[in-house]
Write an enzyme that holds these catalytic residues in place. Structure first.
Site, PDB file in Angstrom:
ATOM      1  N   GLY A  48       0.832  -1.196   0.000  1.00 52.49           N
ATOM      2  CA  GLY A  48       0.000   0.000   0.000  1.00 52.49           C
ATOM      3  C   GLY A  48       0.867   1.247   0.000  1.00 52.49           C
ATOM      4  O   GLY A  48       1.976   1.241   0.515  1.00 52.49           O
ATOM      5  N   THR A  49       0.389   2.265  -0.660  1.00 55.03           N
ATOM      6  CA  THR A  49       1.088   3.563  -0.683  1.00 55.03           C
ATOM      7  C   THR A  49       0.046   4.616  -0.385  1.00 55.03           C
ATOM      8  O   THR A  49      -0.982   4.232   0.139  1.00 55.03           O
ATOM      9  CB  THR A  49       1.682   3.820  -2.066  1.00 55.03           C
ATOM     10  OG1 THR A  49       0.642   3.705  -3.020  1.00 55.03           O
ATOM     11  CG2 THR A  49       2.762   2.826  -2.395  1.00 55.03           C
ATOM     12  N   THR A  50       0.036   5.719  -0.886  1.00 52.90           N
ATOM     13  CA  THR A  50       0.484   6.946  -0.328  1.00 52.90           C
ATOM     14  C   THR A  50      -0.528   7.517   0.671  1.00 52.90           C
ATOM     15  O   THR A  50      -1.723   7.585   0.361  1.00 52.90           O
ATOM     16  CB  THR A  50       0.687   7.969  -1.477  1.00 52.90           C
ATOM     17  OG1 THR A  50       1.574   7.421  -2.438  1.00 52.90           O
ATOM     18  CG2 THR A  50       1.184   9.284  -0.954  1.00 52.90           C
TER      19      THR A  50
END
Length: 283
Positions: A48-50
């Site tokens: 997962g990112t941002t």
């Protein structure tokens, strides 16, 4: 007939930390205690990112995009990465998605357990320190590529303001001023907020600023998902004030995201910050 009473371990006085209790009674259930085969395991699970967060007078906003990736593959388009930690705080996750979600659940239980044992809520610094300890316990897995790097934010009832904390993989805790971002698109999101953020924004203006920042991150980082107008998938937004935390309704986030997208149709690079002419010293 089985004994209806709780096991003796649950009735003994002990620490107000649920993770400490679990470490004694069932250590194998702690994410950081699991044995992982030698070698780099970072490519075996979605990432997962941002995540972005920004304060405003009277509170703090946290928002996360909805994309999870495995290498160059989009593993999920509607993953949730921002969760309420307790009534006044939220935690956003970047890194190995499965481990991160487990850590969030453990952190939620940790805060609830403390409140039940002590009869009061942890201070904002206490919550930030407990999350740092959970991250530190995951260091072994982080060294094998299964790192979890959360962002923590909430409303501090003692100082009457929104506060933001970031972490490194070793559990180092850092308080941020005004705004911050974590994840692969964080550099682009932070650069966007650097131009858009002002300390007198309203809550809704702050939400628009963080959605603009996520849009800019998605524009330059393939692991960050932008607003999905065809599937109607938009960022998850948590707003924390003195009245408590709440997840902004998807319809309200969609309205702001549609406004951002409409603006980008005529200005693809987004809002421009005015150059402020400062008089030269002595002029």
């Amino acid at each position: 007939m089985s004994d209806p009473r709780l096991p003796a371990a649950f009735l003994q006085p002990g620490s107000s930390s649920f993770s400490d209790f679990l470490a004694v009674q069932a250590p194998d259930l702690l994410p950081g205690r699991r044995a992982v085969p030698q070698g780099h395991a970072g490519d075996l699970a979605p990432h997962g990112t941002t995540i972005v967060a920004a304060t405003f007078p009277g509170g703090v906003v946290m928002a996360g995009d909805r994309r999870a990736t495995m290498g160059n593959i989009i593993a999920q388009r509607d993953i949730e990465k921002v969760f309420p930690a307790d009534e006044f705080s939220a935690v956003g996750i970047a890194g190995s998605a499965g481990l991160a979600v487990e850590m969030v659940r453990l952190f939620q239980t940790e805060l609830e357990h403390y409140e039940k044992i002590e009869g009061s809520t942890l201070s904002m610094d206490g919550k930030a320190n407990r999350l740092a300890a959970l991250i530190r316990s995951n260091l072994g897995m982080a060294m094998q590529g299964l790192a979890v790097v959360p962002l923590f934010a909430g409303f501090d009832l003692a100082s009457n303001q929104g506060r933001i904390f970031s972490y490194d993989v070793t559990g180092g805790r850092y308080e941020e001023t005004a705004f911050h971002s974590v994840g692969s698109g964080s550099l682009f999101a932070r650069g966007s907020l650097k131009k858009l953020y002002r300390d007198d924004l309203t809550a809704e203006q702050t939400v628009q600023a963080v959605v603009e920042a996520l849009y800019d991150a998605a524009d330059d980082d393939s692991a960050t998902g932008g607003p999905d107008v065809t599937r109607r998938i938009f960022p998850v937004v948590q707003v924390m004030t003195a009245d408590g935390g709440r997840r902004m309704p998807d319809a309200d986030v969609a309205t702001i995201a549609d406004r951002v997208i409409a603006g980008r149709m005529t200005s693809p690079d987004g809002p421009t910050a005015p150059l402020t002419a400062r008089p030269l010293e002595g002029a």
